[in-house]
Motif scaffolding. Structure first.
Motif, PDB file in Angstrom:
ATOM      1  N   MET A  27       0.847  -1.235   0.204  1.00  0.00           N
ATOM      2  CA  MET A  27       0.093   0.014   0.037  1.00  0.00           C
ATOM      3  C   MET A  27       0.841   1.202   0.047  1.00  0.00           C
ATOM      4  SD  MET A  27      -2.873   1.274   2.385  1.00  0.00           S
ATOM      5  CE  MET A  27      -3.952  -0.135   2.191  1.00  0.00           C
ATOM      6  N   LYS A  28       0.684   2.159  -0.789  1.00  0.00           N
ATOM      7  CA  LYS A  28       1.297   3.436  -0.917  1.00  0.00           C
ATOM      8  C   LYS A  28       0.509   4.429  -0.213  1.00  0.00           C
ATOM      9  CE  LYS A  28       3.468   3.016  -5.653  1.00  0.00           C
ATOM     10  NZ  LYS A  28       3.029   1.391  -5.669  1.00  0.00           N
ATOM     11  N   VAL A  29       1.252   5.104   0.764  1.00  0.00           N
ATOM     12  CA  VAL A  29       0.698   6.017   1.697  1.00  0.00           C
ATOM     13  C   VAL A  29       1.139   7.233   1.632  1.00  0.00           C
ATOM     14  CG1 VAL A  29       0.258   6.290   4.226  1.00  0.00           C
ATOM     15  CG2 VAL A  29       0.369   3.907   3.629  1.00  0.00           C
ATOM     16  N   TYR A  30       0.176   8.356   1.818  1.00  0.00           N
ATOM     17  CA  TYR A  30       0.625   9.823   1.588  1.00  0.00           C
ATOM     18  C   TYR A  30       0.259  10.194   3.054  1.00  0.00           C
ATOM     19  CZ  TYR A  30       0.437  14.858   0.992  1.00  0.00           C
ATOM     20  OH  TYR A  30       0.755  16.206   1.260  1.00  0.00           O
ATOM     21  N   PHE A  31       1.062  11.297   3.608  1.00  0.00           N
ATOM     22  CA  PHE A  31       0.949  11.648   5.206  1.00  0.00           C
ATOM     23  C   PHE A  31       1.089  13.035   5.219  1.00  0.00           C
ATOM     24  CE2 PHE A  31       2.869  12.263   9.152  1.00  0.00           C
ATOM     25  CZ  PHE A  31       1.665  11.948   9.980  1.00  0.00           C
ATOM     26  N   GLU A  32       0.366  13.601   5.941  1.00  0.00           N
ATOM     27  CA  GLU A  32       0.244  15.062   6.349  1.00  0.00           C
ATOM     28  C   GLU A  32      -0.350  15.155   7.759  1.00  0.00           C
ATOM     29  OE1 GLU A  32      -2.511  18.052   3.922  1.00  0.00           O
ATOM     30  OE2 GLU A  32      -0.870  16.970   2.751  1.00  0.00           O
ATOM     31  N   SER A  33       0.235  16.243   8.654  1.00  0.00           N
ATOM     32  CA  SER A  33      -0.390  16.310   9.885  1.00  0.00           C
ATOM     33  C   SER A  33      -0.186  17.783  10.168  1.00  0.00           C
ATOM     34  CB  SER A  33       0.174  15.463  11.026  1.00  0.00           C
ATOM     35  OG  SER A  33       1.563  15.710  11.209  1.00  0.00           O
ATOM     36  N   TYR A  34      -1.259  18.188  11.251  1.00  0.00           N
ATOM     37  CA  TYR A  34      -1.228  19.691  11.603  1.00  0.00           C
ATOM     38  C   TYR A  34      -1.462  19.592  13.114  1.00  0.00           C
ATOM     39  CZ  TYR A  34      -1.999  20.193   6.700  1.00  0.00           C
ATOM     40  OH  TYR A  34      -2.034  20.494   5.293  1.00  0.00           O
ATOM     41  N   GLY A  35      -1.293  20.908  13.733  1.00  0.00           N
ATOM     42  CA  GLY A  35      -1.715  20.989  15.153  1.00  0.00           C
ATOM     43  C   GLY A  35      -0.526  20.871  15.986  1.00  0.00           C
ATOM     44  N   CYS A  36      -0.760  20.318  17.266  1.00  0.00           N
ATOM     45  CA  CYS A  36       0.196  20.417  18.262  1.00  0.00           C
ATOM     46  C   CYS A  36       1.255  19.151  18.001  1.00  0.00           C
ATOM     47  CB  CYS A  36      -0.510  20.204  19.750  1.00  0.00           C
ATOM     48  SG  CYS A  36      -1.220  18.597  19.692  1.00  0.00           S
ATOM     49  N   THR A  37       2.331  18.916  18.812  1.00  0.00           N
ATOM     50  CA  THR A  37       3.323  17.901  18.611  1.00  0.00           C
ATOM     51  C   THR A  37       2.505  16.474  18.849  1.00  0.00           C
ATOM     52  OG1 THR A  37       5.061  19.385  19.203  1.00  0.00           O
ATOM     53  CG2 THR A  37       5.655  17.155  19.349  1.00  0.00           C
ATOM     54  N   LEU A  38       1.909  16.764  19.886  1.00  0.00           N
ATOM     55  CA  LEU A  38       1.034  15.373  20.480  1.00  0.00           C
ATOM     56  C   LEU A  38       0.210  14.724  19.280  1.00  0.00           C
ATOM     57  CD1 LEU A  38       0.063  13.216  22.216  1.00  0.00           C
ATOM     58  CD2 LEU A  38      -2.133  14.809  23.084  1.00  0.00           C
ATOM     59  N   GLU A  39      -0.342  15.659  18.274  1.00  0.00           N
ATOM     60  CA  GLU A  39      -1.491  15.133  17.247  1.00  0.00           C
ATOM     61  C   GLU A  39      -0.295  14.640  16.180  1.00  0.00           C
ATOM     62  OE1 GLU A  39      -3.235  13.930  14.134  1.00  0.00           O
ATOM     63  OE2 GLU A  39      -4.024  14.154  16.103  1.00  0.00           O
ATOM     64  N   LYS A  40       0.707  15.546  15.913  1.00  0.00           N
ATOM     65  CA  LYS A  40       1.569  14.991  14.855  1.00  0.00           C
ATOM     66  C   LYS A  40       2.253  13.662  15.127  1.00  0.00           C
ATOM     67  CE  LYS A  40       2.550  19.641  13.183  1.00  0.00           C
ATOM     68  NZ  LYS A  40       3.509  20.788  12.806  1.00  0.00           N
ATOM     69  N   SER A  41       2.642  13.415  16.665  1.00  0.00           N
ATOM     70  CA  SER A  41       3.313  12.396  16.814  1.00  0.00           C
ATOM     71  C   SER A  41       2.559  11.188  16.998  1.00  0.00           C
ATOM     72  CB  SER A  41       3.846  12.396  18.392  1.00  0.00           C
ATOM     73  OG  SER A  41       4.607  13.638  18.532  1.00  0.00           O
ATOM     74  N   GLU A  42       1.028  11.282  17.303  1.00  0.00           N
ATOM     75  CA  GLU A  42       0.325  10.189  17.152  1.00  0.00           C
ATOM     76  C   GLU A  42       0.055   9.812  15.789  1.00  0.00           C
ATOM     77  OE1 GLU A  42      -2.578  10.801  21.089  1.00  0.00           O
ATOM     78  OE2 GLU A  42      -3.210  11.387  19.163  1.00  0.00           O
ATOM     79  N   ALA A  43      -0.185  10.740  14.914  1.00  0.00           N
ATOM     80  CA  ALA A  43      -0.513  10.485  13.477  1.00  0.00           C
ATOM     81  C   ALA A  43       0.601   9.970  13.034  1.00  0.00           C
ATOM     82  CB  ALA A  43      -0.750  11.639  12.685  1.00  0.00           C
ATOM     83  N   ALA A  44       1.785  10.213  13.283  1.00  0.00           N
ATOM     84  CA  ALA A  44       2.995   9.791  12.591  1.00  0.00           C
ATOM     85  C   ALA A  44       3.439   8.303  13.072  1.00  0.00           C
ATOM     86  CB  ALA A  44       4.284  10.522  12.954  1.00  0.00           C
ATOM     87  N   LEU A  45       3.183   7.966  14.258  1.00  0.00           N
ATOM     88  CA  LEU A  45       3.157   6.459  14.837  1.00  0.00           C
ATOM     89  C   LEU A  45       2.175   5.518  14.174  1.00  0.00           C
ATOM     90  CD1 LEU A  45       3.984   6.904  18.666  1.00  0.00           C
ATOM     91  CD2 LEU A  45       5.352   5.956  16.950  1.00  0.00           C
ATOM     92  N   TYR A  46       1.042   6.228  14.031  1.00  0.00           N
ATOM     93  CA  TYR A  46      -0.127   5.341  13.298  1.00  0.00           C
ATOM     94  C   TYR A  46       0.437   5.059  11.763  1.00  0.00           C
ATOM     95  CZ  TYR A  46      -4.986   4.053  12.147  1.00  0.00           C
ATOM     96  OH  TYR A  46      -5.909   3.379  11.662  1.00  0.00           O
ATOM     97  N   VAL A  47       0.795   6.031  10.940  1.00  0.00           N
ATOM     98  CA  VAL A  47       1.386   5.656   9.656  1.00  0.00           C
ATOM     99  C   VAL A  47       2.734   4.856   9.832  1.00  0.00           C
ATOM    100  CG1 VAL A  47       2.592   6.807   7.715  1.00  0.00           C
ATOM    101  CG2 VAL A  47       0.593   7.912   8.676  1.00  0.00           C
ATOM    102  N   ASN A  48       3.411   5.081  10.967  1.00  0.00           N
ATOM    103  CA  ASN A  48       4.501   3.985  10.989  1.00  0.00           C
ATOM    104  C   ASN A  48       4.050   2.469  11.091  1.00  0.00           C
ATOM    105  OD1 ASN A  48       7.660   4.618  11.314  1.00  0.00           O
ATOM    106  ND2 ASN A  48       6.679   6.575  11.684  1.00  0.00           N
ATOM    107  N   LYS A  49       3.074   2.356  11.691  1.00  0.00           N
ATOM    108  CA  LYS A  49       2.295   1.118  12.203  1.00  0.00           C
ATOM    109  C   LYS A  49       1.940   0.386  10.443  1.00  0.00           C
ATOM    110  CE  LYS A  49      -0.004  -2.494  13.352  1.00  0.00           C
ATOM    111  NZ  LYS A  49       0.788  -3.568  13.677  1.00  0.00           N
ATOM    112  N   MET A  50       1.108   1.473   9.749  1.00  0.00           N
ATOM    113  CA  MET A  50       1.140   1.069   8.269  1.00  0.00           C
ATOM    114  C   MET A  50       2.159   0.602   7.679  1.00  0.00           C
ATOM    115  SD  MET A  50      -2.021   4.160   7.617  1.00  0.00           S
ATOM    116  CE  MET A  50      -2.300   3.534   5.969  1.00  0.00           C
ATOM    117  N   LEU A  51       3.180   1.341   7.784  1.00  0.00           N
ATOM    118  CA  LEU A  51       4.528   1.083   6.955  1.00  0.00           C
ATOM    119  C   LEU A  51       4.974  -0.331   7.466  1.00  0.00           C
ATOM    120  CD1 LEU A  51       6.214   4.667   6.880  1.00  0.00           C
ATOM    121  CD2 LEU A  51       4.385   3.612   5.242  1.00  0.00           C
ATOM    122  N   GLN A  52       4.826  -0.284   8.660  1.00  0.00           N
ATOM    123  CA  GLN A  52       5.479  -1.596   9.265  1.00  0.00           C
ATOM    124  C   GLN A  52       4.493  -2.833   8.905  1.00  0.00           C
ATOM    125  OE1 GLN A  52       5.641  -1.506  13.780  1.00  0.00           O
ATOM    126  NE2 GLN A  52       4.307  -3.651  13.588  1.00  0.00           N
TER     127      GLN A  52
END
Length: 426
Positions: A27-52
């Motif tokens: 699966m090809k995943v495009y990613f962007e996030s906004y807001g506080c560091t918490l939101e960006k961190s959660e979203a990035a870990l979620y995407v890393n789960k997809m990549l994993q």
């Protein structure tokens, strides 16, 4: 049949999106996030789960099988921008997955043929399961490590605590394990983050100071930046926290959002502390770490504001001279006690903000001028367009040019400064 996404949440979120997505092996995943560091961190870990699980990160939503967007809804202007951006992605990408706080306000109306939403309260299960063991496949998109979901506060203006619920802290062992994974992936600036890092551990019989000590015991070269902490909870663990900060691996950086320098306004906001208590926290930190970087947040135009309360905020800023001031105009949010409140006339709010920024510019120019000619030890933390951003032990930004690499440790001479940063020569 091979199913790429084994995460239960993700399978549920995509259950009605193009059935053929389940058959995709890479699966090809495009990613962007906004807001506080918490939101960006959660979203990035979620995407890393997809990549994993077999995904591939791409830089164009039109090439993606799914576009993941982490959202913010802290003010109405941001909410409008999020809705616009999601609409744009839905036209370019076959499928869009929405994470973050926007789902609290618009979750039921956002979903459509190719848009699905995971609400923050659904995301809470990540804090006791999937989030803990995510392998870091793409460190470049990480902003930090979430340490707790929710908070202990009940601020009348804030939608974040409504969106995220009660305090839910991750185990210190899992956090330290993820710190170790980040270090192994090459990261040397470790950030821990939440809505209120000082609330960490209140629900699991530990605290932020203990967590910092557990992280800094790792026998590896890195620096730790502690994220935003609310004054009430910081005050309660102050001396123990300061002791933890004395470790050489901890940036002397304090993000303490006071929101106002006036006790009447703080009471209206239900902030649960007096400005004198917040001032005591800052004073103690500065006694121990005189050159530390102090960051704060101010709400401009709160509905009970008047000339006296504004003056008290000016006095607070003049006394404690924050290095960073984030000013946000009061924006009534749905589901909060303040939703029906009227905003102040924009001319008054603009004048209030303008004066704060003029004060800030004047004292920062004087403060940064004192660094000219000094030699500072720094760590390179970021590559900018045509230079590098480094940080000293106090997390003060230093712009440098030259033949350096990310996370190099250098001695630099300070030769100039900008509005909020120093300029150094190797």
């Amino acid at each position: 049949m091979e199913i790429l996404i084994i995460n239960l949440f993700l399978l549920t979120a995509f259950s009605n999106i193009n059935n053929d997505i389940k058959h995709i092996k890479s699966m090809k995943v495009y990613f962007e996030s906004y807001g506080c560091t918490l939101e960006k961190s959660e979203a990035a870990l979620y995407v890393n789960k997809m990549l994993q699980d077999g995904g591939e990160l791409v830089d164009d939503p039109e090439r993606a099988d799914v576009s993941v967007i982490g959202t913010c809804v802290v003010i109405k202007h941001t909410e409008d921008h999020m809705l616009k951006r999601i609409g744009e992605l839905s036209k370019k990408s076959r499928n869009v997955l929405v994470l973050g706080c926007l789902a609290t306000v618009n979750g039921n109306t956002l979903e459509s043929e190719n848009i699905r939403v995971i609400k923050p309260r659904e995301f809470r299960s990540f804090y006791t399961g999937t989030l803990d063991d995510v392998k870091i496949k793409e460190p470049s998109i990480l902003d930090g490590i979430p340490i707790n979901q929710g908070c202990t506060g009940h601020c009348n203006f804030c939608i974040s605590h409504i969106s995220r619920g009660k305090l839910l802290s991750r185990s210190p062992e899992k956090i330290v394990g993820q710190v170790r994974m980040q270090i192994e992936s090459g990261i040397r600036e470790i950030r821990i983050t939440s809505l209120d890092t000082a609330a960490y551990g209140k629900d699991i019989n530990t605290d932020l100071a203990d967590l910092i000590n557990s992280i800094t015991r790792l026998d590896v070269d890195f620096m730790l930046r502690v994220g935003m902490m609310e004054p009430r909870n910081t005050y309660d663990i102050l001396e123990k926290l300061i002791d933890a900060y004395k470790n050489d691996k901890v940036f002397k950086f304090l993000h303490l959002p006071v929101q106002s320098g006036d006790n009447r306004i703080l009471d209206s906001m239900n902030r649960e502390y007096k400005i004198e208590e917040a001032g005591h926290v800052i004073k103690r930190f500065k006694e121990e770490f005189p050159d530390m970087v102090f960051s704060t947040d101010i709400i401009a135009g709160y509905y009970t504001e008047n000339s006296e309360s504004m003056e008290n905020t000016y006095k607070f800023i003049d006394t404690y001279m924050p290095d960073i001031i984030n000013i946000t105009r009061f924006s009534p949010r749905p589901y909060t006690p303040d939703f029906s409140r009227k905003t102040m006339p924009s001319n008054i709010t603009k004048e209030f903000s303008k004066k704060i920024m003029e004060m800030h510019k004047e004292y920062m120019d004087e403060k940064l001028s004192r660094y000219h000619g000094r030699i500072l030890k720094v760590i390179v933390t970021e590559r900018t367009e045509n230079a590098y951003l480094a940080r000293d032990v106090n997390y003060r930004p230093v712009i440098i040019k030259g033949d350096v690499k990310l996370y190099d440790r250098l001695n630099v001479e300070i030769v100039d400064h900008g509005d909020t940063y120093l300029i150094g020569k190797i």
